[in-house]
Design an enzyme around this catalytic site. Structure first.
Site, mmCIF file in Angstrom:
data_model
loop_
_atom_site.group_PDB
_atom_site.id
_atom_site.type_symbol
_atom_site.label_atom_id
_atom_site.label_comp_id
_atom_site.label_asym_id
_atom_site.label_seq_id
_atom_site.Cartn_x
_atom_site.Cartn_y
_atom_site.Cartn_z
ATOM 1 N N GLU A 227 -14.560 -15.557 16.396
ATOM 2 C CA GLU A 227 -13.099 -15.520 16.282
ATOM 3 C C GLU A 227 -12.717 -14.968 14.916
ATOM 4 O OE1 GLU A 227 -10.826 -17.495 18.709
ATOM 5 O OE2 GLU A 227 -9.516 -16.011 17.825
ATOM 6 N N LYS A 359 -17.460 -35.772 27.304
ATOM 7 C CA LYS A 359 -17.166 -34.366 27.609
ATOM 8 C C LYS A 359 -16.027 -34.172 28.599
ATOM 9 C CE LYS A 359 -21.984 -33.374 26.681
ATOM 10 N NZ LYS A 359 -23.284 -32.985 27.142
ATOM 11 N N ASP A 435 -23.737 -30.756 20.287
ATOM 12 C CA ASP A 435 -23.494 -30.404 21.684
ATOM 13 C C ASP A 435 -22.083 -29.816 21.795
ATOM 14 O OD1 ASP A 435 -22.991 -30.316 24.385
ATOM 15 O OD2 ASP A 435 -24.029 -32.190 24.820
ATOM 16 N N HIS A 533 -4.029 -11.447 11.256
ATOM 17 C CA HIS A 533 -4.940 -11.082 12.337
ATOM 18 C C HIS A 533 -5.113 -9.584 12.427
ATOM 19 C CE1 HIS A 533 -4.966 -15.198 13.727
ATOM 20 N NE2 HIS A 533 -5.976 -14.852 14.500
#
Ligand code: ADP
Length: 548
Positions: A227, A359, A435, A533
């Site tokens: 990103e 999760k 994870d 950006h």
């Protein structure tokens, strides 16, 4: 790397892949070859029909054939075979293309045709084979006589297993994975722990944000991300925190959870289990049984929820430097085995009944916490807000109220009272071998901002109730991830105080989130988001993604 095309049984079954055709064997562009054979077929058919009619009219015996007629018959048969092959009739193809297709020259010829034809699937990339033995194994994997998953145990060589699987995969799918590297990775290190049936590894760049001045120590924070702007933005937040004297964190709680679901014949019996488990005397006994699972597991509490005849027991325990899912699951299994003797009518439905909750977005993690609960704060000086963050305190406080608090309330957010905590959490998680799926609850965060010191300075805090991290186990022991943990000074088990490394890592995650929140909120307040950006990420990608 040599470019070749290898037909295979599976490849020809795949609907998305055009199987090799008879026409592939011809050294002409497909449209020309087709035109030639179509014209030939219909003209010689027309010619032969005419000749047949004339012979009948003139009473000439049919078996008396002239040379032009023989040539016409041969041409008719040849064009007929070609057209059959072109329309995918397998037995014709088998005459023209050898099913083994392992001969190099033949492959190279095919490759020329494939390259000339833009409609064909991309050519396979087949690395030079190590040996005839490997080639034999690849063929067996392709035709299904050797299961792909068994390669490592059969060969006793993880790297070779991965290379053979990769080659078989390319042949079976007809797709190249050339860009997915295979060299430079220790395949032994993932065996039985991190990833099954490897064929390579994905490269993710790691950037460094920092120094993050947190609790009077400096950290260089590794962030694995694709990103654009994310590392630069977090780095700016770190700078603002540093120039303001640093951030402070407090670990509020440390306990991994697992909640099995058990069923009884009545809600009354289910309630009896709940009261039994919640009795302090019984809890102490259960804790002894639970803690036998590991020298690091220490049962802290069991929270019971009832749904009719079903009981959900949310066991919570400290897990040392491990993230702790395996550890807590083993402890829960011990406790269930023990409870079964007092409650023989208890039907254990599942070791996880989703009240854990792992999760998945769930209010229980947001309210009760899971893993490490951390609060982190900093006071950013007025001049730093102006010079580094290019905005002002009032604008930030107002934006935080309307975006992170009111806006998230309007959206019905669950733990999402922040600007982009998950961006930082995911990047640090991937870099340090956590994870990544636990990013869901680990990114729960409420960002608060307030004007302090007579309205001059900015107090900013992030409260994150369920940061699930470890410094041993899982992906943390892999070379790259372990190097990133080492950079932070939290590699492996802490010898002096078990659990200190994992707890420190959780506070670093929260500190990095604080920096990320500060910088992105400032960019939005200053109306800079799109501009930055465009500067750091000149692709045509949607810049609003970072400002989620
Ligand atoms: P998890 O429980 O996070 O899934 P693993 O079971 O993969 O983690 O790894 C934990 C293992 O590491 C356990 O076998 C445990 O005994 C061992 N271990 C060694 N040192 C520590 C430590 N300081 N904290 C926690 N576990 C440790």
């Amino acid at each position: 790397m040599e470019l070749r095309r290898r037909p295979s049984k599976i490849q020809s079954r795949k609907p998305s892949q055009a199987p090799p055709k008879a026409s592939d064997a011809l050294p002409l562009p497909l449209y020309l070859t087709n035109a030639v054979f179509f014209t030939l077929f219909f003209s010689v058919a027309y010619y032969l029909l005419h000749r047949w009619r004339d012979k009948i009219r003139n009473s000439t015996p049919l078996h008396v054939v002239t040379f032009p007629e023989i040539a016409a018959i041969v041409s008719l048969i040849a064009s007929f075979i070609y057209l059959l092959g072109f329309f995918g009739i397998d037995f014709v193809q088998s005459f023209i293309i050898s099913p083994r297709a392992s001969d190099d020259e033949e492959d190279d010829d095919l490759h020329v045709v494939v390259r000339d034809n833009a409609c064909r699937p991309p050519p396979l990339v087949v690395p030079t084979l190590a040996s005839e033995e490997d080639e034999e194994i690849i063929r067996s994997v392709v035709d299904g006589t050797i299961p792909s998953y068994s390669l490592e145990s059969r060969l006793g060589d993880c790297k070779r297993g991965a290379a053979i699987r990769r080659e078989a995969l390319q042949r079976m799918t007809g797709r190249s994975i050339e860009g997915l590297p295979i060299e430079g990775f220790d395949y032994e290190s993932i065996l039985g722990q991190c990833c099954e049936m490897p064929v390579g590894y994905v490269q993710i760049p790691v950037g460094i944000a920092g120094p993050l001045l947190l609790d009077e120590f400096e950290y260089s924070v590794p962030m694995a991300t694709t990103e654009g702007c994310l590392v630069a933005s977090t780095n700016r937040g770190c700078k603002a925190i540093y120039m303001s004297g640093g951030a402070t964190s407090v670990l509020l709680r440390d306990g991994m959870t697992r909640a099995p679901v058990v069923r009884f014949n009545s809600a009354k019996r289910a309630s009896e289990l709940k009261f039994f488990v919640e009795d302090p005397v019984n809890f102490d006994t259960l804790a002894v049984v639970f803690n036998r699972s590991s020298r690091f597991a220490r049962l802290q509490g069991i929270q019971c929820a009832i749904a009719g005849k079903n009981v959900y027991m949310r066991f919570s325990c400290s897990t040392g430097d491990a993230m702790g899912m395996n550890m807590v699951s083993k402890g829960v299994q011990n406790a269930l085995d023990y409870l079964q003797s007092d409650f023989p009518d208890m039907d254990i439905i599942g070791i996880s009944g989703n009240f854990c909750s792992d999760k998945k977005p769930a209010a229980v993690n947001w309210i009760e916490g899971r893993g490490k609960s951390v609060v982190c704060e900093a006071v950013i000086k007025e001049e730093v807000v102006k010079k580094v963050l290019k905005t002002n305190v009032d604008a930030l406080v107002e934006l935080n109220m309307l975006k992170n608090l009111a806006g998230s309330a309007v959206a019905g957010a669950l733990g999402g009272y922040n600007a982009h905590a998950s961006n930082i959490v995911s990047a640090v998680f991937i870099a340090t071998g956590q994870d990544p799926a636990q990013n869901i609850e680990s990114s729960h965060c409420i960002t608060m901002m307030e004007a302090v010191n007579n309205g001059k300075d900015l107090h900013i805090s992030v409260t994150m109730p369920s940061i699930e991290v470890g410094t041993v186990g899982g992906g943390t022991q892999l070379a790259s991830q372990s190097a990133c943990l080492n950079l932070l000074g939290v590699k492996g088990a802490n010898k002096e105080s078990a659990g200190s490394n994992a707890r420190l890592l959780a506070t670093i995650v929260a500190g990095s989130v604080l920096a990320g929140e500060l910088s992105l909120m400032s960019a939005i307040a200053a109306g800079q988001l799109v501009k930055s950006h465009m500067k750091y990420n000149r692709s045509s990608k949607d810049v609003t993604k970072v400002a989620s």
